[in-house]
Design a protein around this motif. Structure first.
Motif, PDB file in Angstrom:
ATOM      1  N   UNK A  24     -10.661 -22.885 -39.862  1.00 56.96           N
ATOM      2  CA  UNK A  24      -9.955 -23.589 -40.925  1.00 56.96           C
ATOM      3  C   UNK A  24      -9.457 -24.919 -40.356  1.00 56.96           C
ATOM      4  N   UNK A  25      -8.866 -25.734 -41.226  1.00 51.56           N
ATOM      5  CA  UNK A  25      -8.382 -27.034 -40.757  1.00 51.56           C
ATOM      6  C   UNK A  25      -7.279 -26.883 -39.728  1.00 51.56           C
ATOM      7  N   UNK A  26      -6.538 -25.780 -39.836  1.00 47.31           N
ATOM      8  CA  UNK A  26      -5.478 -25.558 -38.856  1.00 47.31           C
ATOM      9  C   UNK A  26      -5.996 -24.838 -37.610  1.00 47.31           C
ATOM     10  N   UNK A  27      -7.297 -24.584 -37.570  1.00 47.18           N
ATOM     11  CA  UNK A  27      -7.892 -24.059 -36.346  1.00 47.18           C
ATOM     12  C   UNK A  27      -8.018 -22.552 -36.278  1.00 47.18           C
ATOM     13  N   UNK A  28      -7.760 -21.869 -37.411  1.00 47.79           N
ATOM     14  CA  UNK A  28      -7.886 -20.412 -37.380  1.00 47.79           C
ATOM     15  C   UNK A  28      -9.304 -19.980 -37.753  1.00 47.79           C
ATOM     16  N   UNK A  29      -9.638 -18.770 -37.350  1.00 46.03           N
ATOM     17  CA  UNK A  29     -10.980 -18.263 -37.630  1.00 46.03           C
ATOM     18  C   UNK A  29     -11.156 -18.018 -39.129  1.00 46.03           C
TER      19      UNK A  29
END
Lengths: 225, 93
Positions: free
Chosen positions: A12-17
């Motif tokens: 995701x944009x926040x870096x989560x899978x």
């Protein structure tokens, strides 16, 4: 169908899978501060572990392009390793079924420090910065592994749990932890005074092959199907 | 189902699980589920010379589909009950 380890970059944009929620994949556990070791390659530090109902995903916190995933279907075994002779720090040890036969090609790989083929990785170690999390991680792995039986077992699985005797016996069985609907309960724990004769009787009753056969005495209530 | 019931009766005993990749692990049977996934405690690898990299782990979960053999303790095998159970299975087939 086992696929082994693969690269995972879907974030995701926040870096989560990003999980395949459309196909029912759910996040079970997130563990920050986890290092990963593939075979005998150098350790990757500073990652986050995502455990879903389908797979284990490790994403680097540093390099947003770096991430690995492996399906539970491909994890042959997992264990808590605390023996310093095996590995210097406590970790979750996993063996990965690559779907290929035994070969030594991964040995040649490990001579250089670049991973050439992720699908040949047979071992993965996950090292949480907080070792007290090892048991939790182990249990989550167990739970998720049970959610992922072999695909070709599904047909068999469906009639494994049909209790077509009277309700009484059905309830008894559930109390003993046979209830496959509840994953936390689905491992056959020791029941102390286990009555094998009764399990044998259940076997006989639940076996599909008996349904048209002679065993009427076990279905005296007329629920015979 | 026969094996599931039977293995459940062996919980708490020492067994050796041989995997399809030839790794054999000995340990106390902690639990088994309907897919014959096996949990062992106090495990150790039988052939330590061949697999020095995983000498011992505290507990271990083995996927049922990768198990080749489970070696049972002789005293854990009740021939009478097994005979009876297999006979019943065979009668149905």
């Amino acid at each position: 169908m086992v696929s082994g380890l693969r690269s995972f970059t879907h974030r995701t944009q926040t870096g989560e899978a990003v999980l395949d929620t459309d196909n029912g994949e759910e996040l079970m556990h997130v563990q920050a501060g986890v290092d990963i070791v593939l075979n005998n390659f150098p350790r990757h530090s500073h990652g986050t572990l995502y455990i879903s109902t389908k797979q284990v995903i490790w994403l680097s916190d540093v390099d947003k392009e770096k991430g690995y995933a492996v399906d539970f279907l491909s994890i042959s075994l997992h264990a808590v390793s605390t023996d310093p002779e095996t590995y210097p720090v406590p970790c979750i040890y996993t063996q990965i079924d690559t779907g290929a036969g035994e070969d030594d090609s991964d040995n040649s790989d490990s001579e250089c420090n670049v991973i050439q083929d992720l699908s040949k990785i047979r071992e993965m170690r996950l090292i949480p910065s907080d070792p007290t999390q090892l048991d939790t991680l182990f249990e989550v792995f167990c739970e998720c592994a049970e959610l992922n039986p072999e695909p070709n077992d599904e047909e068999e699985e469906q009639h494994d749990w049909v209790f077509n005797t009277d309700q009484m016996e059905d309830e008894e069985a559930e109390e003993e932890g046979f209830d496959s609907q509840n994953p936390s309960n689905s491992l056959g724990q020791s029941n102390g005074n286990h009555d094998l004769a009764r399990t044998v009787l259940e076997l006989q009753i639940n076996d599909k092959r008996f349904e048209d056969a002679e065993e009427m005495e076990n279905n005296g209530d007329g629920t015979h199907r | 189902m026969l094996f599931f019931s039977y293995f459940k009766d062996l919980v708490g005993r020492e067994v050796t699980v041989e995997l399809k990749n030839d790794l054999a692990i000995r340990g106390t049977l902690h639990s088994v589920d309907q897919y014959l996934n096996i949990k062992l405690e106090n495990t150790r690898v039988v052939d330590q010379d061949k697999y020095p990299h995983m000498l011992s782990v505290r507990n271990c979960f083995i996927r049922g589909s990768v198990v080749r053999y489970v070696l049972l303790p002789p005293e854990g095998v009740d021939i009478e009950i097994l005979h009876d159970a297999t006979r019943r299975e065979a009668r149905g087939g």
